[in-house]
Design a protein around this motif. Structure first.
Motif, PDB file in Angstrom:
ATOM      1  N   GLY A  32       1.122  -1.160   0.194  1.00 30.33           N
ATOM      2  CA  GLY A  32      -0.146  -0.176  -0.238  1.00 30.33           C
ATOM      3  C   GLY A  32       0.929   1.252  -0.039  1.00 30.33           C
ATOM      4  N   PRO A  33       0.734   2.244  -0.479  1.00 27.85           N
ATOM      5  CA  PRO A  33       0.905   3.647  -0.913  1.00 27.85           C
ATOM      6  C   PRO A  33       1.128   3.830   0.566  1.00 27.85           C
ATOM      7  CG  PRO A  33      -1.154   4.260  -1.272  1.00 27.85           C
ATOM      8  CD  PRO A  33      -0.563   2.516  -1.192  1.00 27.85           C
ATOM      9  N   MET A  34       2.557   4.551   1.272  1.00 30.02           N
ATOM     10  CA  MET A  34       2.438   5.318   2.675  1.00 30.02           C
ATOM     11  C   MET A  34       3.142   6.403   3.022  1.00 30.02           C
ATOM     12  SD  MET A  34       3.356   1.554   5.055  1.00 30.02           S
ATOM     13  CE  MET A  34       4.488   0.427   3.798  1.00 30.02           C
ATOM     14  N   TYR A  35       2.765   7.447   3.045  1.00 29.84           N
ATOM     15  CA  TYR A  35       3.412   8.974   3.317  1.00 29.84           C
ATOM     16  C   TYR A  35       3.839   8.737   5.023  1.00 29.84           C
ATOM     17  CZ  TYR A  35       5.044  12.774   4.637  1.00 29.84           C
ATOM     18  OH  TYR A  35       5.776  14.140   4.461  1.00 29.84           O
ATOM     19  N   SER A  65      -8.066   7.817  -2.978  1.00 36.35           N
ATOM     20  CA  SER A  65      -8.025   8.331  -1.867  1.00 36.35           C
ATOM     21  C   SER A  65      -9.321   9.170  -2.758  1.00 36.35           C
ATOM     22  CB  SER A  65      -7.037   8.130  -1.043  1.00 36.35           C
ATOM     23  OG  SER A  65      -6.085   7.428  -1.428  1.00 36.35           O
ATOM     24  N   GLY A 103      -3.158   0.849   9.122  1.00 38.72           N
ATOM     25  CA  GLY A 103      -2.710   1.481   9.286  1.00 38.72           C
ATOM     26  C   GLY A 103      -2.773   2.700   8.793  1.00 38.72           C
ATOM     27  N   GLN A 149      -3.579  -5.411   0.209  1.00 34.20           N
ATOM     28  CA  GLN A 149      -3.375  -4.459   0.695  1.00 34.20           C
ATOM     29  C   GLN A 149      -2.167  -4.413   2.027  1.00 34.20           C
ATOM     30  OE1 GLN A 149      -3.397  -0.863  -1.484  1.00 34.20           O
ATOM     31  NE2 GLN A 149      -3.731   0.117   0.247  1.00 34.20           N
ATOM     32  N   GLY A 197      -0.125  -2.355   4.599  1.00 28.91           N
ATOM     33  CA  GLY A 197       1.256  -1.708   4.977  1.00 28.91           C
ATOM     34  C   GLY A 197       2.245  -1.715   5.926  1.00 28.91           C
ATOM     35  N   ALA A 250       0.972   2.790  11.971  1.00 24.66           N
ATOM     36  CA  ALA A 250       1.257   1.269  12.107  1.00 24.66           C
ATOM     37  C   ALA A 250      -0.439   0.684  12.658  1.00 24.66           C
ATOM     38  CB  ALA A 250       1.979   0.332  12.645  1.00 24.66           C
TER      39      ALA A 250
HETATM   40  C1  LIG Z   1       2.659   4.889   7.928  1.00 26.69           C
HETATM   41  C2  LIG Z   1       1.339   4.556   6.598  1.00 26.69           C
HETATM   42  C3  LIG Z   1       1.020   5.438   5.920  1.00 26.69           C
HETATM   43  C4  LIG Z   1       0.493   5.391   5.135  1.00 26.69           C
HETATM   44  N1  LIG Z   1      -0.231   6.397   4.289  1.00 26.69           N
HETATM   45  C5  LIG Z   1      -0.975   5.938   2.889  1.00 26.69           C
HETATM   46  C6  LIG Z   1      -0.866   6.576   2.369  1.00 26.69           C
HETATM   47  O1  LIG Z   1      -0.196   7.967   1.776  1.00 26.69           O
HETATM   48  N2  LIG Z   1      -2.471   6.847   0.998  1.00 26.69           N
HETATM   49  C7  LIG Z   1      -2.794   5.870   1.765  1.00 26.69           C
HETATM   50  O2  LIG Z   1      -3.575   5.517   0.381  1.00 26.69           O
HETATM   51  N3  LIG Z   1      -2.929   5.016   2.121  1.00 26.69           N
HETATM   52  C8  LIG Z   1      -2.191   5.217   3.299  1.00 26.69           C
HETATM   53  N4  LIG Z   1      -1.803   4.552   4.594  1.00 26.69           N
HETATM   54  C9  LIG Z   1      -2.503   2.982   4.317  1.00 26.69           C
HETATM   55  C10 LIG Z   1      -2.287   1.845   3.553  1.00 26.69           C
HETATM   56  O3  LIG Z   1      -1.692   2.059   1.766  1.00 26.69           O
HETATM   57  C11 LIG Z   1      -2.722   0.152   3.456  1.00 26.69           C
HETATM   58  O4  LIG Z   1      -3.814   0.901   2.988  1.00 26.69           O
HETATM   59  C12 LIG Z   1      -2.312  -0.411   5.367  1.00 26.69           C
HETATM   60  O5  LIG Z   1      -1.401   0.505   5.870  1.00 26.69           O
HETATM   61  C13 LIG Z   1      -3.034  -1.317   5.324  1.00 26.69           C
HETATM   62  O6  LIG Z   1      -2.889  -1.898   7.314  1.00 26.69           O
HETATM   63  P1  LIG Z   1      -2.308  -2.636   7.836  1.00 26.69           P
HETATM   64  O7  LIG Z   1      -0.577  -1.526   7.763  1.00 26.69           O
HETATM   65  O8  LIG Z   1      -2.551  -3.278   9.344  1.00 26.69           O
HETATM   66  O9  LIG Z   1      -1.333  -3.246   6.477  1.00 26.69           O
HETATM   67  C14 LIG Z   1      -0.589   4.461   5.398  1.00 26.69           C
HETATM   68  C15 LIG Z   1      -0.362   3.173   6.000  1.00 26.69           C
HETATM   69  C16 LIG Z   1       0.578   3.083   6.856  1.00 26.69           C
HETATM   70  C17 LIG Z   1       1.513   2.564   7.662  1.00 26.69           C
END
Ligand SMILES: Cc1cc2nc3c(=O)[nH]c(=O)nc-3n(C[C@H](O)[C@H](O)[C@H](O)COP(=O)(O)O)c2cc1C
Length: 334
Positions: free
Chosen positions: A21-24, A107, A154, A200, A202, A300
């Protein structure tokens, strides 16, 4: 999973129905590329690519493409907060298309304009949803799939469990990807078995060799238990899942009374969200890569429950593929 994969693997042109998944701010180019190279789908996060890692957008995409020839995706947060932001996101989508990206995760906002841009180029758009209402709006916008963000995720978590959410959005004729709470290959295979077209993850991908987050952050993910994850409004004004640390406790979890009032106001809401977004972008950039781990502000999800080791990203993809093969064999047995 059938021999020709799932709707997600067919849409994205990948081998394993697993998205990083995309993560900022954690989506560094090396992590995105490693997941795709291993047969999953790495998804770039444009603000991470430009603001955190300092690449021009096109150069950043090319940097990822130089590390893998396999498909990658792009995240587009499309809430219309300002005209300047919309124009920039629109340009980024055009550049991504020119550079060969064909899978987009949108999103917030209404994704129709992204679908209209991406579809003629042969690409697909999956939209983040947390409830049926949003899924119906996404369906109306012509999206090709849904990223179903559940309450264990997350980032910005939704209100529903993975099962309840699939029940709400599983009958719309669109592939549904499970986002949230999955940290192990066994959970991944269970989600596919339950009817999801993909998963997905993250948090699982932060605790990898390729993710450039600090070791303190990765160790905190390994050490955390499920009930160490709390939701704070202090980052973006809406609840974000973070690890409960003394720093988080000191700040408190709720937005202040003035901020809350402004977040509710029809006119002040967008302004307040922009302010929050700028402030949180800066805070998260500072804390995620701080080698000393001095500010313990770490996003997280509840998937921390099954994350116990820092591993190469490819191992996660390969273990998920293996777990699916085992599950498929089990189904074939009399
Ligand atoms: C540190 C972090 C940053 C995230 N940033 C974004 C983001 O910029 N855009 C987005 O669509 N989802 C974001 N997410 C959600 C993740 O893409 C993903 O859907 C999510 O982490 C899934 O849950 P998990 O962490 O339990 O695997 C973020 C998740 C984390 C943990």
């Amino acid at each position: 999973m059938s021999a020709d994969g799932t709707a997600l693997t067919r849409h994205a042109g990948i081998d394993v129905p697993l998205i990083c998944g995309p993560m900022y701010p954690c989506s560094n180019p090396e992590l995105v590329a490693a997941v795709s190279e291993a047969g999953g789908l790495g998804v770039l996060q444009p603000v991470s690519l430009t603001y955190v890692f300092g690449h021009g957008f096109r150069d950043g995409v090319r940097r990822i493409r130089s590390q893998t020839g396999r498909p990658i995706g792009m995240n587009a947060l499309i809430e219309a907060s300002s005209k300047t932001y919309h124009r920039r996101m629109s340009e980024w989508i055009d550049i991504a298309l020119e550079e060969g990206v064909r899978f987009f995760i949108t999103s917030l906002g209404k994704p129709r304009w992204v679908v209209e841009r991406v579809e003629p180029a042969g690409g697909v758009v999956y939209h983040d949803v947390t409830e049926r209402t949003w899924a119906l709006k996404a369906l109306d916008s012509g999206v090709h799939g849904l990223i179903a963000v559940n309450r264990r995720a997350g980032g910005h978590a939704g209100p529903l469990s993975a099962d309840a959410l699939l029940e709400q959005v599983g009958d719309l004729g669109l592939p549904v990807v499970c986002a949230g709470g999955i940290g192990s290959a066994a959970e991944f295979a269970d989600a596919i078995g339950a009817g999801y077209a993909g998963v997905q993850m993250g948090t699982r991908f932060i605790a990898t060799a390729e993710c450039s987050a600090s070791d303190a952050y990765k160790q905190a993910i390994l050490a955390a238990r499920e009930d160490d994850i709390v939701l704070t409004e202090r980052l973006t004004g809406v609840p974000v899942a973070v690890i409960d640390t003394s720093y988080v406790r000191r700040l408190g979890l709720r937005a202040g009374p003035l901020a809350r009032r402004m977040l509710r106001g029809r006119r002040t809401k967008h302004w307040m969200r922009t302010l929050y977004a700028l402030r949180s972008a800066w805070t998260l950039k500072r804390t995620a890569f701080d080698r000393a781990g001095a500010t313990e502000y770490w996003q997280a999800g509840r998937s921390v429950a099954t994350i116990h080791e820092i591993v190469p990203a490819a191992r996660i993809v390969h273990e998920c593929a293996a777990a699916l093969r085992v599950a498929d064999l089990g189904q074939e047995e009399p």
